[in-house]
Design a protein around this motif. Structure first.
Motif, PDB file in Angstrom:
ATOM      1  N   ALA A  11       0.828  -1.214   0.000  1.00  0.00           N
ATOM      2  CA  ALA A  11       0.000   0.000   0.000  1.00  0.00           C
ATOM      3  C   ALA A  11       0.853   1.251   0.000  1.00  0.00           C
ATOM      4  O   ALA A  11       0.570   2.218  -0.721  1.00  0.00           O
ATOM      5  CB  ALA A  11      -0.931  -0.003   1.207  1.00  0.00           C
ATOM      6  N   ILE A  12       1.930   1.259   0.781  1.00  0.00           N
ATOM      7  CA  ILE A  12       2.799   2.429   0.857  1.00  0.00           C
ATOM      8  C   ILE A  12       3.440   2.726  -0.502  1.00  0.00           C
ATOM      9  O   ILE A  12       3.594   3.878  -0.902  1.00  0.00           O
ATOM     10  CB  ILE A  12       3.876   2.224   1.938  1.00  0.00           C
ATOM     11  N   ARG A  13       3.779   1.669  -1.238  1.00  0.00           N
ATOM     12  CA  ARG A  13       4.488   1.843  -2.492  1.00  0.00           C
ATOM     13  C   ARG A  13       3.585   2.218  -3.670  1.00  0.00           C
ATOM     14  O   ARG A  13       4.077   2.618  -4.726  1.00  0.00           O
ATOM     15  CB  ARG A  13       5.248   0.560  -2.851  1.00  0.00           C
ATOM     16  N   ILE A  14       2.277   2.082  -3.508  1.00  0.00           N
ATOM     17  CA  ILE A  14       1.364   2.402  -4.610  1.00  0.00           C
ATOM     18  C   ILE A  14       1.404   3.889  -4.916  1.00  0.00           C
ATOM     19  O   ILE A  14       1.260   4.735  -4.033  1.00  0.00           O
ATOM     20  CB  ILE A  14      -0.078   1.959  -4.272  1.00  0.00           C
ATOM     21  N   GLN A  15       1.618   4.218  -6.166  1.00  0.00           N
ATOM     22  CA  GLN A  15       1.564   5.605  -6.628  1.00  0.00           C
ATOM     23  C   GLN A  15       0.857   5.607  -7.967  1.00  0.00           C
ATOM     24  O   GLN A  15       1.355   5.058  -8.953  1.00  0.00           O
ATOM     25  CB  GLN A  15       2.964   6.214  -6.747  1.00  0.00           C
ATOM     26  N   THR A  16      -0.322   6.188  -8.005  1.00  0.00           N
ATOM     27  CA  THR A  16      -1.168   6.109  -9.185  1.00  0.00           C
ATOM     28  C   THR A  16      -0.645   6.948 -10.340  1.00  0.00           C
ATOM     29  O   THR A  16      -0.721   6.550 -11.492  1.00  0.00           O
ATOM     30  CB  THR A  16      -2.605   6.546  -8.837  1.00  0.00           C
ATOM     31  N   SER A  17      -0.107   8.115 -10.035  1.00  0.00           N
ATOM     32  CA  SER A  17       0.255   9.021 -11.124  1.00  0.00           C
ATOM     33  C   SER A  17       1.541   9.767 -10.812  1.00  0.00           C
ATOM     34  O   SER A  17       1.806  10.124  -9.664  1.00  0.00           O
ATOM     35  CB  SER A  17      -0.879  10.023 -11.368  1.00  0.00           C
ATOM     36  N   LYS A  18       2.363   9.986 -11.845  1.00  0.00           N
ATOM     37  CA  LYS A  18       3.608  10.728 -11.701  1.00  0.00           C
ATOM     38  C   LYS A  18       3.793  11.587 -12.950  1.00  0.00           C
ATOM     39  O   LYS A  18       3.563  11.129 -14.063  1.00  0.00           O
ATOM     40  CB  LYS A  18       4.779   9.764 -11.531  1.00  0.00           C
ATOM     41  N   THR A  19       4.196  12.841 -12.753  1.00  0.00           N
ATOM     42  CA  THR A  19       4.373  13.742 -13.885  1.00  0.00           C
ATOM     43  C   THR A  19       5.817  13.699 -14.385  1.00  0.00           C
ATOM     44  O   THR A  19       6.657  12.971 -13.859  1.00  0.00           O
ATOM     45  CB  THR A  19       4.022  15.188 -13.487  1.00  0.00           C
ATOM     46  N   SER A  20       6.112  14.534 -15.361  1.00  0.00           N
ATOM     47  CA  SER A  20       7.468  14.597 -15.911  1.00  0.00           C
ATOM     48  C   SER A  20       8.478  15.131 -14.897  1.00  0.00           C
ATOM     49  O   SER A  20       9.692  15.006 -15.093  1.00  0.00           O
ATOM     50  CB  SER A  20       7.479  15.494 -17.159  1.00  0.00           C
ATOM     51  N   GLN A  21       7.981  15.700 -13.789  1.00  0.00           N
ATOM     52  CA  GLN A  21       8.867  16.215 -12.756  1.00  0.00           C
ATOM     53  C   GLN A  21       9.440  15.103 -11.876  1.00  0.00           C
ATOM     54  O   GLN A  21      10.325  15.334 -11.054  1.00  0.00           O
ATOM     55  CB  GLN A  21       8.125  17.228 -11.876  1.00  0.00           C
ATOM     56  N   LYS A  22       8.911  13.879 -12.007  1.00  0.00           N
ATOM     57  CA  LYS A  22       9.395  12.703 -11.289  1.00  0.00           C
ATOM     58  C   LYS A  22       9.332  12.878  -9.764  1.00  0.00           C
ATOM     59  O   LYS A  22      10.237  12.498  -9.029  1.00  0.00           O
ATOM     60  CB  LYS A  22      10.824  12.353 -11.726  1.00  0.00           C
ATOM     61  N   ASN A  60     -10.607  10.221 -10.116  1.00  0.00           N
ATOM     62  CA  ASN A  60      -9.556  11.235 -10.060  1.00  0.00           C
ATOM     63  C   ASN A  60      -8.274  10.511  -9.622  1.00  0.00           C
ATOM     64  O   ASN A  60      -8.356   9.589  -8.809  1.00  0.00           O
ATOM     65  CB  ASN A  60      -9.945  12.324  -9.056  1.00  0.00           C
ATOM     66  N   PRO A  61      -7.102  10.865 -10.135  1.00  0.00           N
ATOM     67  CA  PRO A  61      -5.883  10.144  -9.757  1.00  0.00           C
ATOM     68  C   PRO A  61      -5.637  10.065  -8.262  1.00  0.00           C
ATOM     69  O   PRO A  61      -5.179   9.034  -7.754  1.00  0.00           O
ATOM     70  CB  PRO A  61      -4.778  10.934 -10.467  1.00  0.00           C
ATOM     71  N   ASN A  62      -5.925  11.139  -7.523  1.00  0.00           N
ATOM     72  CA  ASN A  62      -5.721  11.107  -6.075  1.00  0.00           C
ATOM     73  C   ASN A  62      -6.686  10.150  -5.396  1.00  0.00           C
ATOM     74  O   ASN A  62      -6.307   9.398  -4.490  1.00  0.00           O
ATOM     75  CB  ASN A  62      -5.888  12.506  -5.484  1.00  0.00           C
ATOM     76  N   VAL A  63      -7.935  10.160  -5.837  1.00  0.00           N
ATOM     77  CA  VAL A  63      -8.934   9.259  -5.270  1.00  0.00           C
ATOM     78  C   VAL A  63      -8.603   7.817  -5.628  1.00  0.00           C
ATOM     79  O   VAL A  63      -8.699   6.909  -4.791  1.00  0.00           O
ATOM     80  CB  VAL A  63     -10.354   9.641  -5.756  1.00  0.00           C
ATOM     81  N   ASP A  64      -8.188   7.613  -6.881  1.00  0.00           N
ATOM     82  CA  ASP A  64      -7.831   6.255  -7.314  1.00  0.00           C
ATOM     83  C   ASP A  64      -6.684   5.691  -6.475  1.00  0.00           C
ATOM     84  O   ASP A  64      -6.683   4.516  -6.106  1.00  0.00           O
ATOM     85  CB  ASP A  64      -7.436   6.258  -8.788  1.00  0.00           C
ATOM     86  N   GLU A  65      -5.693   6.521  -6.189  1.00  0.00           N
ATOM     87  CA  GLU A  65      -4.553   6.057  -5.390  1.00  0.00           C
ATOM     88  C   GLU A  65      -5.000   5.646  -3.993  1.00  0.00           C
ATOM     89  O   GLU A  65      -4.583   4.604  -3.477  1.00  0.00           O
ATOM     90  CB  GLU A  65      -3.488   7.143  -5.302  1.00  0.00           C
ATOM     91  N   PHE A  66      -5.858   6.458  -3.384  1.00  0.00           N
ATOM     92  CA  PHE A  66      -6.359   6.125  -2.053  1.00  0.00           C
ATOM     93  C   PHE A  66      -7.133   4.806  -2.075  1.00  0.00           C
ATOM     94  O   PHE A  66      -6.937   3.933  -1.219  1.00  0.00           O
ATOM     95  CB  PHE A  66      -7.252   7.263  -1.535  1.00  0.00           C
TER      96      PHE A  66
END
Length: 393
Positions: A11-22, A60-66
């Motif tokens: 769960a801690i490692r899950i990250q749904t979205s990342k931009t070009s800023q890494k 939404n990416p934030n909701v999906d990650e949660f």
């Protein structure tokens, strides 16, 4: 990501979205809607032919990650996040029950849940039978031809009753019923109802999931087929979790394990101390040997959680004196905070119940609920002791 990871690490490692800023942490996606490259892509998204974000009421990416983190923690197939815990509970009922259906519900539940099943269900032609948490014969007797769902809390609010999840899973499978479990008090790091046969698990994420009293939120996780119906219901009725709150809750999950370990240790020490206090009639905490369902709690829970209750001698008057005398503990109806909290359920969270209804589930005038925080346990106990001393004067 390896499926061999512990659910907490996963769960801690899950990250749904990342931009070009890494960025190391997922950024906030504070947008109401999402754009499309062309009309055909937009048409396909609305037709569910492609997996695209459309509108933050839907996804939404934030909701999906949660949601993904909660599914990893609970061992669930899918989920949907809502604006509050009560919207999660309400949606898990009304998305799946229809006029003429019947539900069996644990009689000791949160006050608003009790109001829904007793006051609002009849308006929609849904019936409900309330049964004591520990009376297995009553659960069996409550089954009707039109029964569709069983709903329960364990531990229960505020009486800290324990329902045998292994038995409940077998009971609902035998009768082909949906088992819907409120896991708010325990959290998935202490108890995973799906492992015992639960079909749905609901949370008020406002409580231990956030853990710092900052935001409101709720979540439903479980079987993919049931979540699909819940998603479609919520998509049109609108109890969606905001992206900002989802972002806060997602980050909070990364410390849930260590927080619950400390909360549980503090709560057990407070409960053990209260058992010896002359101003206290009784104490209930899952990991106290004196708890009526101690053996069941030890079987299905990794720790006792952060909530306990006790009966103060002198009834509601003594309870009011106790609350008014507290110097460090907060007096509020919430729970699951870094700071310790004391509440009087009979006059707050369960005040809308009749006196007869409260008595039937053990909510007495002198019942005090404590949500232990992360302060040093000696300070928590010192404040409770001095307030108890004042309550006897």
């Amino acid at each position: 990501m390896s499926d061999q990871l512990n659910p907490i690490s996963k769960a801690i490692r899950i990250q749904t979205s990342k931009t070009s800023q890494k960025e190391h942490s997922t950024p906030l996606y504070l947008t109401s809607s999402f754009t499309f490259e062309n009309a055909e892509t937009m048409r396909a998204a609305f037709a569910d032919e492609v997996d695209e974000n459309i509108y933050s009421r839907f996804s939404n990416p934030n909701v999906d990650e949660f949601i993904n983190k909660m599914c990893a923690l609970e061992g669930a197939e899918d989920g949907f996040a809502t604006a509050t815990g009560m919207s999660a509970i309400f949606s898990s009922f009304f998305a799946l029950l229809k006029q003429g259906d019947h539900m069996i519900c644990c009689s000791s539940v949160f006050g608003s849940t009790f109001t829904i099943v007793t006051k609002h269900f009849p308006r929609y032609g849904i019936s409900c039978t309330l049964v004591p948490a520990d009376d297995k014969d009553a659960w069996e007797a409550a089954v009707q031809p039109n029964t569709k769902m069983v709903y329960l809390e364990t531990p229960t609010n505020p009486q800290i009753g324990i329902v045998d999840l292994e038995w409940a899973g077998k009971f609902t499978k035998k009768h082909n019923l949906i088992l819907n479990v409120d896991n708010c008090f325990a959290t998935p790091v202490i108890q995973r109802p799906i492992e015992f046969g639960a079909d749905l698990v609901v949370h008020s994420a406002t409580k231990w999931i956030d853990g710092q009293g900052r935001v409101l939120g709720g979540v439903i996780v479980g079987r993919a087929d049931l979540i699909k119906d819940i998603y479609l219901y919520c998509r049109h009725t609108g109890p969606a979790l905001s992206p900002f709150n989802a972002w806060v809750l997602s980050k909070s999950l990364e410390t849930l394990d260590v927080r619950m370990e400390r909360h549980s240790k503090n709560a057990l020490k407070v409960a053990e101390t209260l058992e010896q206090h002359p101003a206290v009639s009784w104490v209930k905490y899952p990991f106290l040997p004196s708890h009526p369902q101690y053996d069941i709690a030890k079987k299905q829970m990794k720790a006792g959680g952060g909530v306990l209750c006790f009966e103060i001698k002198g009834g509601s008057a003594a309870g009011a004196k106790f609350l008014n005398s507290l110097k460090m503990l907060s007096v509020t109806a919430n729970l699951g905070d870094t700071r310790s909290i004391a509440a009087h359920p009979a006059s707050t969270t369960h005040s809308k119940l009749t006196e007869e209804e409260r008595q039937s589930v053990g909510i007495t005038p002198g019942l005090i609920r404590i949500s232990t925080g992360l302060e040093h346990v000696d300070d928590i106990i010192a404040d409770i002791n001095q307030a108890l001393e004042q309550s006897t004067k």
